[in-house]
Design a protein around this motif. Sequence first.
Motif, PDB file in Angstrom:
ATOM      1  N   ARG A 173      13.368 -11.856   2.563  1.00  0.00           N
ATOM      2  CA  ARG A 173      11.971 -11.502   2.803  1.00  0.00           C
ATOM      3  C   ARG A 173      11.756 -10.069   2.322  1.00  0.00           C
ATOM      4  O   ARG A 173      12.220  -9.124   2.953  1.00  0.00           O
ATOM      5  N   SER A 174      11.057  -9.949   1.229  1.00  0.00           N
ATOM      6  CA  SER A 174      10.881  -8.652   0.574  1.00  0.00           C
ATOM      7  C   SER A 174       9.541  -8.030   0.968  1.00  0.00           C
ATOM      8  O   SER A 174       8.477  -8.577   0.651  1.00  0.00           O
ATOM      9  N   GLU A 175       9.605  -6.890   1.627  1.00  0.00           N
ATOM     10  CA  GLU A 175       8.375  -6.177   1.949  1.00  0.00           C
ATOM     11  C   GLU A 175       7.705  -5.658   0.680  1.00  0.00           C
ATOM     12  O   GLU A 175       6.477  -5.517   0.620  1.00  0.00           O
ATOM     13  N   LEU A 176       8.506  -5.384  -0.367  1.00  0.00           N
ATOM     14  CA  LEU A 176       7.934  -4.953  -1.636  1.00  0.00           C
ATOM     15  C   LEU A 176       7.052  -6.055  -2.218  1.00  0.00           C
ATOM     16  O   LEU A 176       5.912  -5.799  -2.627  1.00  0.00           O
ATOM     17  N   LEU A 177       7.563  -7.284  -2.254  1.00  0.00           N
ATOM     18  CA  LEU A 177       6.766  -8.397  -2.772  1.00  0.00           C
ATOM     19  C   LEU A 177       5.527  -8.627  -1.919  1.00  0.00           C
ATOM     20  O   LEU A 177       4.447  -8.928  -2.441  1.00  0.00           O
ATOM     21  N   ARG A 178       5.689  -8.475  -0.612  1.00  0.00           N
ATOM     22  CA  ARG A 178       4.534  -8.646   0.273  1.00  0.00           C
ATOM     23  C   ARG A 178       3.457  -7.597  -0.027  1.00  0.00           C
ATOM     24  O   ARG A 178       2.270  -7.926  -0.126  1.00  0.00           O
ATOM     25  N   ARG A 179       3.877  -6.337  -0.183  1.00  0.00           N
ATOM     26  CA  ARG A 179       2.903  -5.283  -0.448  1.00  0.00           C
ATOM     27  C   ARG A 179       2.234  -5.475  -1.801  1.00  0.00           C
ATOM     28  O   ARG A 179       1.029  -5.275  -1.945  1.00  0.00           O
ATOM     29  N   LEU A 180       3.019  -5.871  -2.804  1.00  0.00           N
ATOM     30  CA  LEU A 180       2.453  -6.094  -4.124  1.00  0.00           C
ATOM     31  C   LEU A 180       1.479  -7.269  -4.124  1.00  0.00           C
ATOM     32  O   LEU A 180       0.488  -7.267  -4.863  1.00  0.00           O
ATOM     33  N   SER A 181       1.753  -8.277  -3.300  1.00  0.00           N
ATOM     34  CA  SER A 181       0.918  -9.478  -3.269  1.00  0.00           C
ATOM     35  C   SER A 181      -0.327  -9.297  -2.417  1.00  0.00           C
ATOM     36  O   SER A 181      -1.417  -9.734  -2.785  1.00  0.00           O
ATOM     37  N   PHE A 182      -0.179  -8.669  -1.245  1.00  0.00           N
ATOM     38  CA  PHE A 182      -1.281  -8.601  -0.286  1.00  0.00           C
ATOM     39  C   PHE A 182      -1.737  -7.190   0.051  1.00  0.00           C
ATOM     40  O   PHE A 182      -2.820  -7.009   0.613  1.00  0.00           O
ATOM     41  N   GLY A 183      -0.918  -6.206  -0.285  1.00  0.00           N
ATOM     42  CA  GLY A 183      -1.165  -4.849   0.192  1.00  0.00           C
ATOM     43  C   GLY A 183      -2.485  -4.259  -0.241  1.00  0.00           C
ATOM     44  O   GLY A 183      -3.096  -3.472   0.491  1.00  0.00           O
ATOM     45  N   GLY A 184      -2.954  -4.625  -1.432  1.00  0.00           N
ATOM     46  CA  GLY A 184      -4.186  -4.037  -1.931  1.00  0.00           C
ATOM     47  C   GLY A 184      -5.453  -4.707  -1.451  1.00  0.00           C
ATOM     48  O   GLY A 184      -6.562  -4.178  -1.667  1.00  0.00           O
ATOM     49  N   TYR A 185      -5.320  -5.844  -0.803  1.00  0.00           N
ATOM     50  CA  TYR A 185      -6.515  -6.611  -0.445  1.00  0.00           C
ATOM     51  C   TYR A 185      -7.382  -5.907   0.598  1.00  0.00           C
ATOM     52  O   TYR A 185      -8.590  -6.095   0.643  1.00  0.00           O
ATOM     53  N   ASN A 186      -6.756  -5.116   1.462  1.00  0.00           N
ATOM     54  CA  ASN A 186      -7.510  -4.445   2.514  1.00  0.00           C
ATOM     55  C   ASN A 186      -8.285  -3.227   2.011  1.00  0.00           C
ATOM     56  O   ASN A 186      -9.149  -2.702   2.712  1.00  0.00           O
ATOM     57  N   ALA A 187      -7.969  -2.772   0.805  1.00  0.00           N
ATOM     58  CA  ALA A 187      -8.528  -1.511   0.310  1.00  0.00           C
ATOM     59  C   ALA A 187     -10.054  -1.515   0.297  1.00  0.00           C
ATOM     60  O   ALA A 187     -10.690  -0.492   0.566  1.00  0.00           O
ATOM     61  N   ALA A 188     -10.634  -2.658   0.000  1.00  0.00           N
ATOM     62  CA  ALA A 188     -12.098  -2.737  -0.105  1.00  0.00           C
ATOM     63  C   ALA A 188     -12.790  -2.657   1.251  1.00  0.00           C
ATOM     64  O   ALA A 188     -14.020  -2.542   1.304  1.00  0.00           O
ATOM     65  N   ARG A 190     -11.867  -0.491   3.911  1.00  0.00           N
ATOM     66  CA  ARG A 190     -11.526   0.726   4.638  1.00  0.00           C
ATOM     67  C   ARG A 190     -12.768   1.332   5.290  1.00  0.00           C
ATOM     68  O   ARG A 190     -13.863   1.230   4.725  1.00  0.00           O
ATOM     69  N   PRO A 191     -12.609   1.973   6.457  1.00  0.00           N
ATOM     70  CA  PRO A 191     -11.358   2.130   7.213  1.00  0.00           C
ATOM     71  C   PRO A 191     -10.955   0.810   7.867  1.00  0.00           C
ATOM     72  O   PRO A 191     -11.800   0.084   8.387  1.00  0.00           O
ATOM     73  N   ASN A 192      -9.656   0.496   7.816  1.00  0.00           N
ATOM     74  CA  ASN A 192      -9.154  -0.779   8.291  1.00  0.00           C
ATOM     75  C   ASN A 192      -8.814  -0.742   9.770  1.00  0.00           C
ATOM     76  O   ASN A 192      -8.199   0.207  10.253  1.00  0.00           O
ATOM     77  N   ARG A 193      -9.211  -1.776  10.447  1.00  0.00           N
ATOM     78  CA  ARG A 193      -8.841  -1.947  11.850  1.00  0.00           C
ATOM     79  C   ARG A 193      -7.443  -2.543  11.957  1.00  0.00           C
ATOM     80  O   ARG A 193      -6.650  -2.182  12.824  1.00  0.00           O
ATOM     81  N   THR A 194      -7.128  -3.514  11.066  1.00  0.00           N
ATOM     82  CA  THR A 194      -5.828  -4.177  11.043  1.00  0.00           C
ATOM     83  C   THR A 194      -5.399  -4.367   9.591  1.00  0.00           C
ATOM     84  O   THR A 194      -6.187  -4.132   8.662  1.00  0.00           O
ATOM     85  N   GLU A 195      -4.207  -4.874   9.401  1.00  0.00           N
ATOM     86  CA  GLU A 195      -3.723  -5.174   8.047  1.00  0.00           C
ATOM     87  C   GLU A 195      -4.316  -6.466   7.502  1.00  0.00           C
ATOM     88  O   GLU A 195      -4.121  -6.799   6.324  1.00  0.00           O
ATOM     89  N   ALA A 196      -5.051  -7.203   8.330  1.00  0.00           N
ATOM     90  CA  ALA A 196      -5.595  -8.498   7.916  1.00  0.00           C
ATOM     91  C   ALA A 196      -7.113  -8.502   7.872  1.00  0.00           C
ATOM     92  O   ALA A 196      -7.738  -9.567   7.887  1.00  0.00           O
ATOM     93  N   ASP A 197      -7.741  -7.333   7.783  1.00  0.00           N
ATOM     94  CA  ASP A 197      -9.203  -7.273   7.745  1.00  0.00           C
ATOM     95  C   ASP A 197      -9.780  -8.043   6.561  1.00  0.00           C
ATOM     96  O   ASP A 197     -10.921  -8.504   6.615  1.00  0.00           O
ATOM     97  N   TRP A 198      -9.035  -8.152   5.485  1.00  0.00           N
ATOM     98  CA  TRP A 198      -9.525  -8.813   4.280  1.00  0.00           C
ATOM     99  C   TRP A 198      -9.715 -10.317   4.462  1.00  0.00           C
ATOM    100  O   TRP A 198     -10.413 -10.957   3.651  1.00  0.00           O
ATOM    101  N   LEU A 199      -9.161 -10.863   5.538  1.00  0.00           N
ATOM    102  CA  LEU A 199      -9.246 -12.310   5.735  1.00  0.00           C
ATOM    103  C   LEU A 199     -10.646 -12.756   6.147  1.00  0.00           C
ATOM    104  O   LEU A 199     -11.152 -13.773   5.656  1.00  0.00           O
ATOM    105  N   THR A 200     -11.273 -12.039   7.087  1.00  0.00           N
ATOM    106  CA  THR A 200     -12.561 -12.455   7.622  1.00  0.00           C
ATOM    107  C   THR A 200     -13.227 -11.305   8.367  1.00  0.00           C
ATOM    108  O   THR A 200     -12.552 -10.383   8.847  1.00  0.00           O
ATOM    109  N   ARG A 201     -14.541 -11.393   8.496  1.00  0.00           N
ATOM    110  CA  ARG A 201     -15.280 -10.422   9.291  1.00  0.00           C
ATOM    111  C   ARG A 201     -15.194 -10.708  10.791  1.00  0.00           C
ATOM    112  O   ARG A 201     -15.621  -9.893  11.594  1.00  0.00           O
TER     113      ARG A 201
END
Length: 314
Positions: A173-188, A190-201
């Motif tokens: 389980r690679s945290e690098l692959l996880r960050r590369l795959s999902f890490g940027g999705y929350n950027a839009a 910000r400010p983020n409440r959680t690491e999964a804000d990009w999933l739904t309002r």
Amino acid sequence: MSSLLAMSEPSARVIPAFDNHPLYTRVWLPDEEPVGVLVLAHGLAEHGGVYGELAASVVGQGFVMYAADHRGHGWTAPDMSQLGFFAAEDGWAKAVGDLGTVIAFAEKTHPGVPLFLLGHSMGSIMARCYAIENSQQLAGLALAGTIVEPGFVGMLAHALAWVVSRVCGARYRSELLRRLSFGGYNAAFRPNRTEADWLTRDETWVDAYLADPRCGFTPTAELFVNLMEGTRWAGNPDNVARVRSGLPVLICSGEADPLAVNIASVAEQYRRVGLEDVTLKLYPGARHELFHEINVKEVCADLVSWLGAHLARI
């Protein structure tokens, strides 16, 4: 069509795959004989049990809904340590084959009843792959939050995942692959409440997702390899051209879904190879998890309307 209480409870079945791998499957049934069957292929790092509101909507209109947990997901995984792992070899083919097993079971259980396939996110890629080989079996194909073939960047990511899987092991389980795959999705968002804000309002659903031990896990390196291979295969123009021209296709996505960039290209690809009935529906402000968004009732109503309209044409 019959109507049911808003949150009907599913029954559970274990359907053996071609290699006898047990597929934990939820079945939501209407009161009367079903007018149609909807088979759901859920997304990565979740399970079929989170789709109760969708099930209530379609069952309330006389459909039966099947939702199997994929290999390495939910209760199909032999234990929690197996989450995020399809197989050591041919993982993607086996996962898509499992989808075919569930569809065959549904066809046998409800002979002659029109069958629709709905895939969300990773499940939409599985559904697209299944339709390439088996579109004659489907009355319609619905895709939610589907993924566009990522081109050169995807090739690099595939190569990296392949190296990590071979060097560190398929189950690593690679945290690098996880960050590369999902890490940027929350950027839009910000400010983020959680690491999964990009999933739904819907913050309540995000919190429930993060609290569910069978959701949000880090996939294995081999599953990343499988998913990237599947995405490229699903988007290959020669493969897409094998889908029957008469297959109705619904593509729906949130306009704020970070995976929805160029989503119209998927619809255009189907039209370009000759499909005659392709609908693209975008929801302003909605993010990736359409069936868990704050406008979920609208999304479900639109899906039910599309299903009913295509039942009427059969």
